[in-house]
Motif scaffolding. Structure first.
Motif, PDB file in Angstrom:
ATOM      1  N   GLN A  39       1.551  -4.269  10.086  1.00 19.42           N
ATOM      2  CA  GLN A  39       0.601  -4.915   9.146  1.00 19.42           C
ATOM      3  C   GLN A  39       0.511  -4.851   8.345  1.00 19.42           C
ATOM      4  N   LEU A  40       0.287  -6.543   7.261  1.00 20.70           N
ATOM      5  CA  LEU A  40       0.215  -7.041   6.201  1.00 20.70           C
ATOM      6  C   LEU A  40      -1.517  -7.029   5.275  1.00 20.70           C
ATOM      7  N   GLY A  41      -1.431  -6.661   4.637  1.00 20.07           N
ATOM      8  CA  GLY A  41      -2.053  -6.056   3.607  1.00 20.07           C
ATOM      9  C   GLY A  41      -2.647  -6.580   2.594  1.00 20.07           C
ATOM     10  N   TYR A  42      -4.483  -6.467   1.634  1.00 24.37           N
ATOM     11  CA  TYR A  42      -4.405  -7.593   0.472  1.00 24.37           C
ATOM     12  C   TYR A  42      -5.689  -6.449  -0.219  1.00 24.37           C
ATOM     13  N   TYR A  43      -5.173  -6.202  -0.901  1.00 22.66           N
ATOM     14  CA  TYR A  43      -6.423  -5.187  -1.636  1.00 22.66           C
ATOM     15  C   TYR A  43      -7.275  -6.306  -2.347  1.00 22.66           C
ATOM     16  N   VAL A  44      -8.756  -6.260  -1.618  1.00 25.67           N
ATOM     17  CA  VAL A  44      -9.590  -7.025  -2.284  1.00 25.67           C
ATOM     18  C   VAL A  44     -10.426  -6.515  -3.348  1.00 25.67           C
ATOM     19  N   TYR A  45     -10.513  -5.175  -2.936  1.00 25.32           N
ATOM     20  CA  TYR A  45     -11.255  -3.989  -4.009  1.00 25.32           C
ATOM     21  C   TYR A  45     -10.395  -3.209  -4.587  1.00 25.32           C
ATOM     22  N   TYR A  46     -10.094  -4.048  -6.094  1.00 30.15           N
ATOM     23  CA  TYR A  46      -8.550  -3.249  -6.581  1.00 30.15           C
ATOM     24  C   TYR A  46      -8.615  -2.795  -7.501  1.00 30.15           C
ATOM     25  N   PRO A  47      -9.567  -2.239  -8.294  1.00 34.27           N
ATOM     26  CA  PRO A  47      -9.840  -1.412  -9.670  1.00 34.27           C
ATOM     27  C   PRO A  47      -9.210  -1.130 -10.507  1.00 34.27           C
ATOM     28  N   TYR A  48      -7.979  -0.307 -10.195  1.00 36.05           N
ATOM     29  CA  TYR A  48      -6.876   0.573 -10.624  1.00 36.05           C
ATOM     30  C   TYR A  48      -5.276  -0.510 -10.463  1.00 36.05           C
ATOM     31  N   ASP A  49      -4.507  -0.706 -11.360  1.00 38.72           N
ATOM     32  CA  ASP A  49      -3.861  -1.763 -10.159  1.00 38.72           C
ATOM     33  C   ASP A  49      -2.550  -0.855 -10.148  1.00 38.72           C
ATOM     34  N   PHE A  50      -1.916  -0.131  -9.109  1.00 39.57           N
ATOM     35  CA  PHE A  50      -0.383   0.507  -8.662  1.00 39.57           C
ATOM     36  C   PHE A  50      -0.038   0.056  -7.976  1.00 39.57           C
ATOM     37  N   GLU A  51       1.098  -0.278  -7.993  1.00 35.72           N
ATOM     38  CA  GLU A  51       2.390  -1.376  -7.225  1.00 35.72           C
ATOM     39  C   GLU A  51       1.835  -2.514  -6.980  1.00 35.72           C
ATOM     40  N   GLY A  52       0.572  -3.372  -6.776  1.00 33.34           N
ATOM     41  CA  GLY A  52       0.615  -4.588  -6.589  1.00 33.34           C
ATOM     42  C   GLY A  52      -0.639  -4.607  -5.475  1.00 33.34           C
ATOM     43  N   ARG A  53      -1.099  -6.125  -5.748  1.00 29.72           N
ATOM     44  CA  ARG A  53      -2.038  -5.776  -4.050  1.00 29.72           C
ATOM     45  C   ARG A  53      -1.719  -6.174  -3.015  1.00 29.72           C
ATOM     46  N   VAL A  54      -0.502  -6.261  -2.573  1.00 25.56           N
ATOM     47  CA  VAL A  54      -0.180  -6.749  -1.088  1.00 25.56           C
ATOM     48  C   VAL A  54       0.471  -4.930  -1.005  1.00 25.56           C
ATOM     49  N   TYR A  55       0.608  -4.831   0.011  1.00 28.02           N
ATOM     50  CA  TYR A  55       0.952  -3.928   0.874  1.00 28.02           C
ATOM     51  C   TYR A  55       1.342  -4.106   2.411  1.00 28.02           C
ATOM     52  N   ASN A  56       1.498  -3.223   2.948  1.00 28.03           N
ATOM     53  CA  ASN A  56       2.397  -3.536   4.593  1.00 28.03           C
ATOM     54  C   ASN A  56       2.151  -2.067   5.024  1.00 28.03           C
ATOM     55  N   ARG A  57       2.050  -2.301   6.746  1.00 24.74           N
ATOM     56  CA  ARG A  57       2.423  -0.613   7.224  1.00 24.74           C
ATOM     57  C   ARG A  57       3.085  -0.586   8.483  1.00 24.74           C
ATOM     58  N   ILE A  58       3.702   0.193   8.586  1.00 29.10           N
ATOM     59  CA  ILE A  58       4.832  -0.368  10.337  1.00 29.10           C
ATOM     60  C   ILE A  58       3.909   1.356  10.967  1.00 29.10           C
ATOM     61  N   GLY A  59       4.866   0.840  12.146  1.00 28.06           N
ATOM     62  CA  GLY A  59       4.505   2.569  12.808  1.00 28.06           C
ATOM     63  C   GLY A  59       4.999   2.585  14.520  1.00 28.06           C
ATOM     64  N   LEU A  60       4.228   3.345  14.879  1.00 24.97           N
ATOM     65  CA  LEU A  60       4.261   4.062  16.190  1.00 24.97           C
ATOM     66  C   LEU A  60       2.629   4.356  16.798  1.00 24.97           C
TER      67      LEU A  60
END
Length: 363
Positions: free
Chosen positions: A310-331
């Motif tokens: 999965q590839l995601g983007y924070y739409v609610y992001y009041p505190y800047d931590f590692e950028g607005r884009v995140y990803n998830r991989i798993g089983l």
């Protein structure tokens, strides 16, 4: 933490325990010689020599007695043990156990393996006795390895040969700081042995069937513990609530779209720490530590297991931590037609934030 990580092998091995195909097994052993990749300049002092080690594996062959086996060109599933001498006094040695799949290409001469499991490291970070090891913050690590081999089976009375390359990754996914992690690129060479080599059945061709399925709606709850990169700020629980829809494209794949709500208490503590310790950062300490993201994803189905990205983007992001884009991989492992368990890694690019342990329902 040990109980959490132990779930990884239980989840992955669930598929193995459900098999009822004819029992035909292979054993293989590989010696490897490699180098630790400098993916982060902070670990340059830990790269002092060429790591060596041994990969031992037990594999069960498939022949198409279950429908999914033919779809993936009759893969093997099995278990691996890896011993690795990191050739650095601060890193020590690693002992790892994995569940893995072997996938075959080019008339079954090219094998691609992916394994996921747990590692024990003999010399983790210690602020008094081993402060130089900023790669491994705990003695238990999650680990992934991939292998690409040219492989010939049953060259002579069940004995075969193989050679290729491997990448071995160790990390605790920020369960405990520090967690710079390591990646080893290695050349491997070895031999394999096919038990009962004279009793191998014929492969059963998979039937071509039209597959259709309506849009499904998923609800998942994930949790775990993690720590910020600031050592000794403490481990805290996190909670994630997710809702998403998926549409199967065929028997193998589905696409996803949905939303996540994150409640990460380590971030609450990190905001407070920075507000007190670093006033020059202009952090008040009252910033909201909750986040909301939207994502798109893909799910690859392999029998009762699936691999999710999965590839995601924070739409609610009041505190800047590692950028607005995140990803998830798993089983994921399905139990029946609706319920599933999951182990996933959430990160920002190559920077891990947490290992997530989840349950959910697909309606």
């Amino acid at each position: 933490m040990k109980q959490f990580f132990a779930c990884i092998l239980c989840l992955i091995s669930g598929l193995a325990l459900s098999q009822e195909d004819p029992d035909l097994f292979t054993l293989d052993a590989n010696y490897f010689y490699g180098t630790i990749l400098e993916h982060n300049p902070d670990i340059s002092h830990l790269i002092t020599d060429h790591p060596t080690g041994l990969i031992l594996s037990f594999n069960k062959k498939t022949f198409g007695f279950k429908e999914w086996e033919g779809l993936y060109n009759y893969p093997d599933w099995g278990f691996s043990y890896i011993y690795q001498n990191m050739k650095n006094e601060h890193l020590g040695e690693n002992h790892s156990l994995y569940a893995h799949y072997n996938f075959y290409f080019l008339k079954r001469n090219l094998m691609f393996r992916i394994g996921q499991g747990l590692a024990y490291t003999t010399n983790p970070y210690d602020k008094e006795n081993n402060y130089a090891n900023n790669a491994y913050g705990s003695d238990l690590l999650s680990t992934t390895y991939i292998m690409l081999n040219y492989k010939k089976e049953n060259v002579f009375k069940g004995i075969g040969l193989q050679a290729g390359v491997s990448i071995i990754h160790y990390s605790n996914a920020n369960v405990k700081a520090p967690n710079t992690s390591t990646n080893t690129f290695a050349f491997n060479i070895g031999a394999n042995y096919l038990l009962d080599y004279d009793k191998q059945p014929e492969y059963i061709p998979s039937e071509k069937k039209k597959f259709t399925e309506k849009i499904k709606y998923n609800f998942a709850f994930r949790s775990g513990i993690n720590e910020s990169d600031v050592i000794d700020t403490g481990q805290f629980p996190f909670y994630i609530v997710s809702a998403y829809a998926d549409k199967r494209l065929n028997r193998k794949s589905a696409i996803q779209v949905g939303t996540d709500v994150f409640f990460s208490e380590f971030l609450k503590e990190l905001i407070y720490f920075y507000s007190v310790a670093f006033p020059e950062f202009n952090i008040s300490g009252d910033e909201d530590w909750k986040r909301v993201g939207v994502f798109v994803g893909h799910e690859l189905f392999i029998n009762k297991m699936s691999f999710e990205t999965q590839l995601g983007y924070y739409v609610y992001y009041p505190y800047d931590f590692e950028g607005r884009v995140y990803n998830r991989i798993g089983l994921k492992r399905y139990f029946g037609d609706k319920f599933f368990g999951a182990i996933t890694l959430k990160s920002h690019g190559a920077k891990a934030e947490a290992v997530e342990f989840g349950i959910g329902v697909r309606l």
